[in-house]
Design an enzyme around this catalytic site. Structure first.
Site, PDB file in Angstrom:
ATOM      1  N   SER A   1       1.036  -1.202   0.147  1.00 42.47           N
ATOM      2  CA  SER A   1       0.002   0.223   0.095  1.00 42.47           C
ATOM      3  C   SER A   1       0.815   1.237   0.182  1.00 42.47           C
ATOM      4  O   SER A   1       1.886   1.446   0.646  1.00 42.47           O
ATOM      5  CB  SER A   1      -0.848   0.075   1.189  1.00 42.47           C
ATOM      6  OG  SER A   1      -1.691   1.156   1.462  1.00 42.47           O
TER       7      SER A   1
ATOM      8  N   TYR B   1      -2.232  -0.046  10.194  1.00 44.40           N
ATOM      9  CA  TYR B   1      -1.929  -0.603   8.709  1.00 44.40           C
ATOM     10  C   TYR B   1      -0.943  -0.416   8.010  1.00 44.40           C
ATOM     11  O   TYR B   1      -0.160  -1.124   7.365  1.00 44.40           O
ATOM     12  CB  TYR B   1      -3.328  -0.354   8.038  1.00 44.40           C
ATOM     13  CG  TYR B   1      -3.437  -0.477   6.548  1.00 44.40           C
ATOM     14  CD1 TYR B   1      -4.007  -2.075   6.215  1.00 44.40           C
ATOM     15  CD2 TYR B   1      -3.362   0.154   5.666  1.00 44.40           C
ATOM     16  CE1 TYR B   1      -4.283  -2.398   4.858  1.00 44.40           C
ATOM     17  CE2 TYR B   1      -3.515  -0.030   4.393  1.00 44.40           C
ATOM     18  CZ  TYR B   1      -3.941  -1.301   4.064  1.00 44.40           C
ATOM     19  OH  TYR B   1      -3.998  -1.482   2.600  1.00 44.40           O
TER      20      TYR B   1
END
Length: 242
Positions: A137, A151
């Site tokens: 990501s 995250y």
């Protein structure tokens, strides 16, 4: 070609499955719980003329990872895609159990899948070689303050895994690469509690919009192709310049 895609029946995973199907990959798609999405994606993939098998598996359980790969059979590629943000908010206000679950799904499970992928693809384990693509990501380098630091930290771990594992298995016939999407129009944001996040963040990207799942899928397909035969140990950012 036969490729396993984890988290392969919704969002980016489903787009990857359909893109690879058009390239002639037979597919095995792992998924967590959405049976309807799994069936819809399976039918869509089979409509392209390739075979598709879906397997429901909780990747946070090592025995489920083993079962998924056992059902997948002989493989030439793995897309390590399953993940979720699970929560939005400052780290100090995030429950410890949510932090643990986020790291468990986005990093520990990704490591377990990568381990199994090497054992399935690596020539020293009886495989024929192949490609492992880890979906990271853009958050891994941005940190995602105020939204999901945990995250971002987990995905930074995925980037480190891509680099280290690529060097570890380069002599085993396995290329290990990554793709780091930015803000992409999927349900991951609604699932975490902010359905309007794409519209809020998209215009802030240098290209002025959110990405679409197929744009990430095209990058994955290229990395899995012979055109990327000298690419390993790197993560390709697909984030609109952010």
């Amino acid at each position: 070609m036969r490729t396993l895609v984890t988290g392969g029946t919704r969002g980016i995973g489903a787009a990857v499955a359909l893109r690879l199907a058009r390239d002639g990959h037979d597919l095995v798609l792992g998924y967590a719980s959405d049976d309807r999405a799994a069936e819809e994606t399976r039918l869509a993939v089979e409509d392209t003329g390739v075979s598709c098998h879906v397997v429901r598996a909780d990747l946070t359980e090592p025995e489920s990872v083993d079962r998924l790969f056992a059902e997948a059979g002989a493989l030439t590629g793995v897309v390590n895609n399953a993940g979720a943000t699970l929560h939005l908010g400052p780290l100090a206000q995030t429950p410890p159990e949510v932090i643990a679950a986020t790291v468990d799904l986005n990093l520990t499970a990704a490591l377990l899948v990568a381990r199994a992928a090497v054992r399935a693809l690596g020539t020293s384990y009886g495989g024929g070689g192949g490609v492992l693509v880890n979906i990271s990501s853009g958050a891994a380098t941005l940190g995602s303050p105020g939204e999901y630091v945990q995250y971002a930290a987990a995905k930074a771990g995925v980037d480190a895994m891509t680099l280290g594992l690529a060097q570890e298995v380069a002599g085993d016939g396995v290329r290990v690469v990554g793709v780091a999407p930015g803000i992409v129009r999927t349900t991951i944001h609604a699932d975490a509690g902010e359905p309007g996040r794409v519209d809020r963040v998209g215009p802030l990207v240098p290209l002025g919009r959110a990405g679409e799942p197929h744009e990430v899928a095209d990058a994955v397909a290229w990395l899995m192709s012979d055109e990327a035969s000298y690419v390993t140990g790197t993560t390709l950012r697909v984030a609109g310049g952010r």
